[in-house]
Design a protein around this motif. Structure first.
Motif, PDB file in Angstrom:
ATOM      1  N   CYS A  52     -45.322  68.536  11.692  1.00 38.08           N
ATOM      2  CA  CYS A  52     -44.046  68.221  11.601  1.00 38.08           C
ATOM      3  C   CYS A  52     -44.047  67.627  10.359  1.00 38.08           C
ATOM      4  O   CYS A  52     -42.821  67.342   9.796  1.00 38.08           O
ATOM      5  N   CYS A  95     -36.911  71.215  14.220  1.00 38.30           N
ATOM      6  CA  CYS A  95     -38.079  70.532  14.593  1.00 38.30           C
ATOM      7  C   CYS A  95     -37.580  69.464  15.552  1.00 38.30           C
ATOM      8  O   CYS A  95     -37.319  69.886  16.628  1.00 38.30           O
ATOM      9  N   SER A 110     -39.679  71.267  18.039  1.00 38.07           N
ATOM     10  CA  SER A 110     -40.901  70.593  18.438  1.00 38.07           C
ATOM     11  C   SER A 110     -40.320  69.926  19.854  1.00 38.07           C
ATOM     12  O   SER A 110     -39.102  69.736  20.124  1.00 38.07           O
ATOM     13  N   ARG A 140     -46.841  73.396  17.070  1.00 40.21           N
ATOM     14  CA  ARG A 140     -45.750  72.834  17.941  1.00 40.21           C
ATOM     15  C   ARG A 140     -45.077  73.928  18.779  1.00 40.21           C
ATOM     16  O   ARG A 140     -45.005  73.334  19.823  1.00 40.21           O
TER      17      ARG A 140
END
Length: 245
Positions: free
Chosen positions: A11, A133, A157, A181
């Protein structure tokens, strides 16, 4: 809503260069729904797109550059500061595990609601949401309750297969081949769950040879990376145009 947070350093890979100036030339920052937002595009447009950032926040130049691209397609593009002026910047002394305690995507979901209401008060009739993300979890939550009319997740994510079972709007998921992820195996499970819901239009694609974050954290000197990022942008825009216009 309870969200279990699992952290991967992916991330935080390839942080943006905030001094590059490579984005945000066409828009401006203003308050919307109580949040600072980077806004680009025709103010009279009845179609809006929320772009929800990754952990690096709404000032990331390539994210703003992408918002300008969305605006050039005729949308009112809005990049809200759901991290409240506290992105997880490169060399941050706080471990990401500590930072995320004050910036859960569940809070981002709640923060999105007044921004959406503010857009509706401007006579916006259709709203799409794009999440990157961290922001992908915010967007998938919005899609479960039909706060938006179309959703796009890029290298998501914190998103689980169970989220797909609850989606109520057309959704596109653009994943990376090299991604811990949301690895391709998990993205395929997302696709299977969505295929079991024929009433929901869905599109799932895994981009070969790219890593988590590639769509907004690519190297300008890497021609293949730029090409893959631009391809993801076109796929995103095609989905929004199909379902919002």
């Amino acid at each position: 809503m309870i969200i279990i947070i699992s952290i991967s350093m992916e991330c935080c890979d390839n942080p943006p260069n905030y001094l590059s100036g490579a984005g945000g030339e066409d828009g401006h920052v203003q308050q919307l729904g109580g949040f600072n937002c980077y806004i680009s595009g025709p103010a009279h447009s009845t179609q809006a797109v929320l772009l929800v950032s990754d952990v690096f926040g709404y000032e990331a130049p390539k994210l703003r550059k992408l918002a300008d691209k969305v605006a050039a397609a005729g949308f009112y593009a809005v990049v809200p500061d759901f991290l409240r002026g506290d992105p997880h910047i490169a060399n941050d002394e706080r471990p990401l595990e500590e930072w995320i305690k004050n910036h859960g995507p569940d809070q981002g979901f709640e923060d999105a609601k007044p921004v959406i209401e503010a857009l509706k008060s401007r006579c916006v009739t259709t709203i799409g949401a794009v999440g990157f993300c961290w922001g992908a979890k915010v967007v998938v939550e919005l899609s479960k309750y039909a706060y938006v009319q179309a959703a796009v997740l890029l290298h998501p994510s914190f998103v689980a297969v169970d989220d797909m079972h609850a989606v109520k709007v057309p959704i596109s998921i653009l994943g990376a081949e090299i991604d811990r992820r949301s690895p391709p195996e998990l993205v395929k499970q997302f696709e299977m769950a969505l295929n079991a819901k024929p009433e929901i239009d869905a599109f799932v694609k895994i981009f070969p040879g790219v890593a988590h974050g590639w769509s907004v954290r690519y190297n300008d000197e890497d021609k293949l990376a730029v090409k893959s990022a631009e391809e993801s942008h076109q796929d995103m825009l095609g989905w929004l145009e199909k379902h919002l216009k």
